[in-house]
Scaffold this motif. Sequence first.
Motif, short mmCIF file in Angstrom:
data_model
loop_
_atom_site.label_atom_id
_atom_site.label_comp_id
_atom_site.label_asym_id
_atom_site.label_seq_id
_atom_site.Cartn_x
_atom_site.Cartn_y
_atom_site.Cartn_z
N TRP A 655 0.84 -1.19 0.00
CA TRP A 655 0.00 0.00 0.00
C TRP A 655 0.87 1.24 0.00
O TRP A 655 2.09 1.14 -0.26
CB TRP A 655 -0.95 -0.03 1.21
N LYS A 656 0.31 2.38 0.29
CA LYS A 656 1.02 3.65 0.14
C LYS A 656 2.24 3.75 1.05
O LYS A 656 3.20 4.47 0.74
CB LYS A 656 0.07 4.82 0.38
N ASP A 657 2.24 3.04 2.18
CA ASP A 657 3.39 3.06 3.09
C ASP A 657 4.27 1.84 2.92
O ASP A 657 5.05 1.49 3.81
CB ASP A 657 2.90 3.15 4.54
N GLY A 658 4.12 1.16 1.79
CA GLY A 658 4.91 -0.04 1.54
C GLY A 658 4.16 -1.30 1.96
O GLY A 658 2.94 -1.29 2.15
N TRP A 659 4.90 -2.38 2.12
CA TRP A 659 4.28 -3.66 2.50
C TRP A 659 3.76 -3.59 3.93
O TRP A 659 4.41 -3.05 4.82
CB TRP A 659 5.28 -4.80 2.39
N GLN A 660 2.57 -4.10 4.14
CA GLN A 660 2.01 -4.19 5.49
C GLN A 660 1.14 -5.43 5.62
O GLN A 660 0.69 -5.99 4.61
CB GLN A 660 1.23 -2.94 5.84
N LEU A 661 0.89 -5.81 6.86
CA LEU A 661 0.11 -7.01 7.13
C LEU A 661 -1.36 -6.65 7.24
O LEU A 661 -1.74 -5.80 8.04
CB LEU A 661 0.60 -7.64 8.44
N ALA A 662 -2.20 -7.28 6.41
CA ALA A 662 -3.64 -7.02 6.44
C ALA A 662 -4.37 -8.19 7.09
O ALA A 662 -4.03 -9.35 6.85
CB ALA A 662 -4.17 -6.82 5.02
N ASP A 663 -5.36 -7.88 7.94
CA ASP A 663 -6.22 -8.91 8.51
C ASP A 663 -7.24 -9.34 7.46
O ASP A 663 -7.85 -8.51 6.79
CB ASP A 663 -6.95 -8.38 9.75
N ILE A 664 -7.46 -10.64 7.34
CA ILE A 664 -8.39 -11.18 6.35
C ILE A 664 -9.60 -11.77 7.07
O ILE A 664 -9.44 -12.58 8.00
CB ILE A 664 -7.73 -12.26 5.47
N TYR A 665 -10.79 -11.35 6.65
CA TYR A 665 -12.03 -11.85 7.26
C TYR A 665 -12.91 -12.51 6.19
O TYR A 665 -12.88 -12.12 5.01
CB TYR A 665 -12.82 -10.70 7.90
N GLU A 666 -13.71 -13.47 6.62
CA GLU A 666 -14.71 -14.08 5.74
C GLU A 666 -16.02 -13.32 5.92
O GLU A 666 -16.59 -13.28 7.01
CB GLU A 666 -14.90 -15.56 6.08
N MET A 667 -16.49 -12.70 4.84
CA MET A 667 -17.63 -11.80 4.92
C MET A 667 -18.86 -12.47 5.51
O MET A 667 -19.57 -11.90 6.35
CB MET A 667 -17.96 -11.25 3.52
N GLU A 668 -19.15 -13.69 5.08
CA GLU A 668 -20.38 -14.37 5.49
C GLU A 668 -20.41 -14.69 6.98
O GLU A 668 -21.49 -14.88 7.56
CB GLU A 668 -20.57 -15.65 4.68
N LYS A 669 -19.24 -14.73 7.64
CA LYS A 669 -19.19 -15.09 9.06
C LYS A 669 -19.12 -13.86 9.98
O LYS A 669 -19.14 -14.01 11.20
CB LYS A 669 -18.01 -16.03 9.32
N LEU A 670 -19.03 -12.68 9.39
CA LEU A 670 -19.10 -11.47 10.21
C LEU A 670 -20.54 -11.27 10.68
O LEU A 670 -21.49 -11.66 10.01
CB LEU A 670 -18.64 -10.25 9.41
N MET A 671 -20.71 -10.65 11.84
CA MET A 671 -22.02 -10.49 12.46
C MET A 671 -22.40 -9.00 12.56
O MET A 671 -21.53 -8.13 12.68
CB MET A 671 -22.02 -11.10 13.87
#
Length: 712
Positions: A655-671
Amino acid sequence: MAKSQILAIDAGGTMTDTFIIDEKGDFVVGKAQTTPDDEHIGLMNSAKDALGQWDAEVENEFPHLRAGVYSGTAMLNRLVSRVGRRVGLIVNRGTEDNHRMGRGLQSFLGYSYSDRIHINTHHFDPPLVPRKWTVGVTERVDMFGNVVIPLYEHEIEPAVQKLIDEDVEAIVISLLHSYKYPMHERKIRDVAKDLIKKANKDIQVFATVDYYPVRKESHRTNTTIVEAYAAEPSRKTLEKMDTALKEQGTDFNLRIMASHGGTISIKANELARTCVSGPIGGMIGAKYLAENLGLKNVACSDIGGTSFDIGLITQGDLAINSDPDMARLVLSLPLVSMDTTGAGTGSYVRIDPNYGNLTLGPDSAGSRVGVCNPEGGIDTVTVSDCHVVIGLINPDNFIGGAIKLSRERSYQAVKKQVADPLGLTVEEAALGVIELLESQLRNYLESMILGKGYSPSQYVCFSYGGGGPLHTAGYTQGLGFEDVLIPAWAAGFSAFGCGAADFEYRYDKTLDLNVDDGADNESIQKAGRELQESWDELKAKVAEEFKKNDYAPEDVQFRLLYRMQYQGQLNDLEIEAPIKEFKGVEDFQTLVETFEDTYTRVYAKSALSPELGYSITGAIVRGVVDVPKPEIPVEPIYGETPPKESFLGTRQVFWKDGWQLADIYEMEKLMPGNRIKAFSIIESTATTLVVPTGFEAYLDENRIFHLKELKK
């Protein structure tokens, strides 16, 4: 086990979405690649994907279906690629070249601003009807409907016979001002049908007065030609799809999304109005959702594989354009007003050889995705390749893993075609493409709202389409929308709109009823009688269409509309009549008051000009019957912290600040109630929602994400 009730289909240029609703109003969204050569294959694959989420199968669920609605681009593709039927055209003698020459603006329709102002780039596409299949007959009717030159009946047979001998498959008849005096066209039509019958030929005859009795002969002629050239072949495609559905146990007549925002039967007389059905579904879905949420002003934005479509809902109303253009043709169709640009996730990325800068589209890889798809046969980098390179898309979960993408192929293609020529790293080049796309979309969206005299702060923005959630943050950043909403079913939103649309027919007729300010009662009564006669005529046409689907007139809710303007002005307004029938002078005053109330909202109170007098320029009838519609989900609030089972892990994203760690979520399991902070990626089989730095997302009880830009 769910019992499916409604099947809504959106066959786009890249993906076919299905939206299946059960007896409780719950729904699932399915997605599969579009199969242009036989669209029912993509439909069935998409339906299987949807029903798999209910652990159900097509053969068990389809017999429960009560309704099916289709939207797609097959007819429009026929027009764009000029692969339709052989059509002959009968016009006034002396105007045989008019269709071939076209209107001047047709030479630059669809061009960028820079190309519009350089006339050397302008060109006309080949006419739908070549000059050799265009013949003239002598007659002339003036703009008031007076016969100036009678129809030379001895010229009819030779004209028709010439086209029969040329082996055309359809004949269109279009005479000047026939909407004011239809008898000449009908005479030619009847003679043509007799000659065709004697010749034992299968040639359809299309008189414009039977289809589009409206002013503007170029638009009217083009639209009727489209009916003969592309709509009738498309009817065969729809009938094939209808048959395929019935073979799976369905017992309904397939309906199709129409340009005016309702759905019509595939048996409808006028099928040309369905040639842009896909994007219209999204607008109707947005209006339906906005009504359920109590929202009045909505900016609609839809990103697919090939285009970015935007439209406005203002004070709960959709604007209707009565003379739009499609496939570089000017037409006479009631079309929900929208703007489209050729910028989507499948758009090709190139370096301009003259200036060395990045260019996007307008052509697209469509259903073949990009170089990242080993089976696609694509050599040119697309926006989707850039998504894969910087980590926004999981290459193993594209359409639920149905297509396996290759990051290595994307990386090498971006390096060779974009990064090396620009002197950038591969990741910088890929991110630059994303930023350029989002900047263009942001400017496009903002200019449309400002150009209408409004501000983004007065609107809620709806973002949908398979590619919408990927870019929502980028193209809404800094615009100051009141709220930004992304439905969890964004990928199938156009199909959702099809399921939410009324079963509705609409017919229009041009009028020229002028009533001066302070006119006497007799003049007002005369205008009122003509208006009522036109409404009655159009009501009969609407009732006849519903009769094809076994609906009696008493089953139909008729809505009367009219178009009005001040005398001498160029633009009229379409307004729903506050009366059920014109009975007297008081009713005309009611129509005027309603017109002026609308006029002050569209323009300004100071612009009222009653001293000019009034013109009723058109009569419109819309007929609606009740059909099942989806329920907007309502679920209990869970809490701000997402459940553990929704968390899929982390992934490196550039991204704009270089490499970073993104959290990945499964849309259907969000509440509902969950708050997702940056940097996060919310994945579904059908789409991906990016929550970048400076944003957070909140999932409400209707399973709609609210993307909020955080204050610095």
